[in-house]
Design an enzyme around this catalytic site. Structure first.
Site, PDB file in Angstrom:
ATOM      1  N   LEU A 285     -17.546  -2.911  -9.951  1.00  0.00           N
ATOM      2  CA  LEU A 285     -18.452  -4.075 -10.579  1.00  0.00           C
ATOM      3  C   LEU A 285     -19.817  -4.120 -10.138  1.00  0.00           C
ATOM      4  O   LEU A 285     -20.063  -3.794  -8.889  1.00  0.00           O
ATOM      5  CB  LEU A 285     -17.668  -5.420 -10.507  1.00  0.00           C
ATOM      6  CG  LEU A 285     -16.250  -5.790 -10.992  1.00  0.00           C
ATOM      7  CD1 LEU A 285     -15.835  -6.910 -10.703  1.00  0.00           C
ATOM      8  CD2 LEU A 285     -16.381  -5.623 -12.520  1.00  0.00           C
ATOM      9  N   ASP A 286     -20.585  -4.222 -11.156  1.00  0.00           N
ATOM     10  CA  ASP A 286     -22.064  -3.999 -10.779  1.00  0.00           C
ATOM     11  C   ASP A 286     -22.233  -5.254  -9.801  1.00  0.00           C
ATOM     12  O   ASP A 286     -21.615  -6.277  -9.893  1.00  0.00           O
ATOM     13  CB  ASP A 286     -22.890  -4.646 -12.246  1.00  0.00           C
ATOM     14  CG  ASP A 286     -22.856  -3.300 -13.138  1.00  0.00           C
ATOM     15  OD1 ASP A 286     -22.611  -2.229 -12.620  1.00  0.00           O
ATOM     16  OD2 ASP A 286     -23.208  -3.507 -14.429  1.00  0.00           O
ATOM     17  N   GLN A 287     -23.375  -5.250  -9.064  1.00  0.00           N
ATOM     18  CA  GLN A 287     -23.686  -6.108  -8.216  1.00  0.00           C
ATOM     19  C   GLN A 287     -23.528  -7.678  -8.409  1.00  0.00           C
ATOM     20  O   GLN A 287     -22.736  -8.478  -7.736  1.00  0.00           O
ATOM     21  CB  GLN A 287     -24.984  -5.857  -7.528  1.00  0.00           C
ATOM     22  CG  GLN A 287     -25.543  -6.755  -6.235  1.00  0.00           C
ATOM     23  CD  GLN A 287     -26.659  -6.552  -5.591  1.00  0.00           C
ATOM     24  OE1 GLN A 287     -27.391  -5.404  -5.846  1.00  0.00           O
ATOM     25  NE2 GLN A 287     -27.214  -7.287  -4.710  1.00  0.00           N
TER      26      GLN A 287
ATOM     27  N   THR B  10     -22.138  -8.819 -11.298  1.00  0.00           N
ATOM     28  CA  THR B  10     -21.114  -8.991 -12.128  1.00  0.00           C
ATOM     29  C   THR B  10     -20.175  -9.672 -11.085  1.00  0.00           C
ATOM     30  O   THR B  10     -19.550  -8.977 -10.360  1.00  0.00           O
ATOM     31  CB  THR B  10     -20.685  -7.816 -13.049  1.00  0.00           C
ATOM     32  OG1 THR B  10     -21.765  -7.258 -13.907  1.00  0.00           O
ATOM     33  CG2 THR B  10     -19.352  -8.188 -13.526  1.00  0.00           C
TER      34      THR B  10
ATOM     35  N   ARG C 124     -23.077  -4.100 -20.652  1.00  0.00           N
ATOM     36  CA  ARG C 124     -24.536  -4.573 -20.641  1.00  0.00           C
ATOM     37  C   ARG C 124     -25.539  -3.603 -21.474  1.00  0.00           C
ATOM     38  O   ARG C 124     -26.174  -4.127 -22.444  1.00  0.00           O
ATOM     39  CB  ARG C 124     -24.979  -4.502 -19.270  1.00  0.00           C
ATOM     40  CG  ARG C 124     -24.295  -5.374 -18.283  1.00  0.00           C
ATOM     41  CD  ARG C 124     -24.643  -5.007 -17.009  1.00  0.00           C
ATOM     42  NE  ARG C 124     -26.160  -5.340 -16.631  1.00  0.00           N
ATOM     43  CZ  ARG C 124     -26.492  -4.975 -15.479  1.00  0.00           C
ATOM     44  NH1 ARG C 124     -25.930  -4.444 -14.493  1.00  0.00           N
ATOM     45  NH2 ARG C 124     -27.982  -5.034 -15.141  1.00  0.00           N
TER      46      ARG C 124
END
Length: 314
Positions: A143-145, A147, A246
């Site tokens: 997961l993105d930082q 998110t 995104r």
């Protein structure tokens, strides 16, 4: 013709029958296995004619110039750190965590501590060392930082291999909630557009044609709630490319609220740590028992506050 340096292998295709990139490289670089070459392609360490190529099925042609970089393989000294974890599910095979905003998933150069991996190592102990590679023990997906939400970590090699296979076969189901700018005209839809490294900014992703290195990417979306000039949407991933939701949202003109990279930059009156995107639901087959595991991650406080503010406005 091949020239080898400490980190990079430069190749020129002087004769070839139509052949996949990964197979051609395997035949011409004896010291690397095909599996290793496929991973280097996936991880964007291969350039074809000066551009990053992540399509291992791309056919090479006479005259092509190929550059393959072999990253450092020196093991990292990972330090367990007692970072609190919000655990949604755990047994001896796997653990599902509700990741907060700001927590990076795994260590990388320049960011070697304070990650989810450091926290899980402290929680699980020596059991995780070596699973899935030294830098990312047990990590199945990312997961993105900023998110938030559900992420699974494998505790055994068997679980790691099985869960990765589920991700690849698209049998593991991942659903996200996100607030976007604007009002989509339909109630649901699908974005089918390849995602790859941005041609001008290597820190970003973009819609990139597959023939130029983009990777097949599909996101299904559905309206959950209309909030004035904003919309709460549910997203289901069919593929799992970096920044996929995104990038796809920005591509259709409805970027995620609070997204510093792909968003509009407009203020919504709520202090957000980043994009308003949350991995709410993770469904998978248990690698040992075969039973279905469903983890639901509650929305974080900043996301709930955003919804409250937008509902009052609308």
């Amino acid at each position: 013709m091949i020239a080898i340096s400490d980190e990079t292998i430069e190749l020129s295709v002087i004769e070839a029958q139509p052949e996949r990139l990964d197979r051609w490289l395997t035949a011409h670089i004896q010291k690397l296995s095909r599996n290793r070459i496929q991973k280097l392609i996936d991880w964007e360490y291969v350039e074809l004619n000066g551009e990053v190529c992540t399509d291992k099925k791309r056919e090479v042609q006479v005259g092509d110039k190929i550059s393959l970089t072999i990253p450092e393989t020196k093991p990292l000294d990972l330090t367990p750190e007692p970072i609190p974890l919000d655990i949604l599910y755990e047994d001896e095979h796997l653990i599902v965590i509700n990741k907060p905003a700001g927590l990076v998933v795994h260590p990388a150069p320049g960011n070697m501590s304070g990650t989810l991996v450091n926290a899980v190592l402290a929680h699980c102990g020596e059991q995780l060392l070596g699973i899935g590679g030294v830098q990312r023990p047990g990590i199945v997906h990312r997961l993105d930082q900023n998110t938030t939400g559900a992420i699974v970590v494998a505790k055994t090699d068997l679980a790691h291999q099985d869960l990765q296979a589920q991700m690849k076969a698209k049998t593991a189901r991942r659903e996200y909630l996100g607030v976007v700018y604007g009002l989509p005209p339909q109630e649901s839809g699908t974005v089918d557009a390849p995602v790859g490294r941005h041609p001008a900014d290597r820190k970003k992703q973009a819609i990139v044609p597959e023939e130029k290195g983009g990777r097949h990417a599909v996101t299904h979306w559905q309206v959950e709630e209309r909030l004035g000039n904003f919309t709460l949407c549910r997203f289901r991933l069919e593929t799992g490319r970096t920044h996929q939701i995104r990038v796809h949202c920005a591509h259709i003109g409805h970027p995620i609220v609070g997204d510093p990279t792909y968003g509009s930059g407009r203020s919504v009156g709520v202090n957000l740590p980043g994009q308003a995107l949350h991995a709410e639901r993770l469904e998978l087959r248990h690698p040992a028992t075969g039973e279905t595991v469903v983890a639901i991650a509650p929305l974080p406080a900043h996301f709930l506050k955003l919804l409250d503010v937008l509902r009052k406005r609308s």
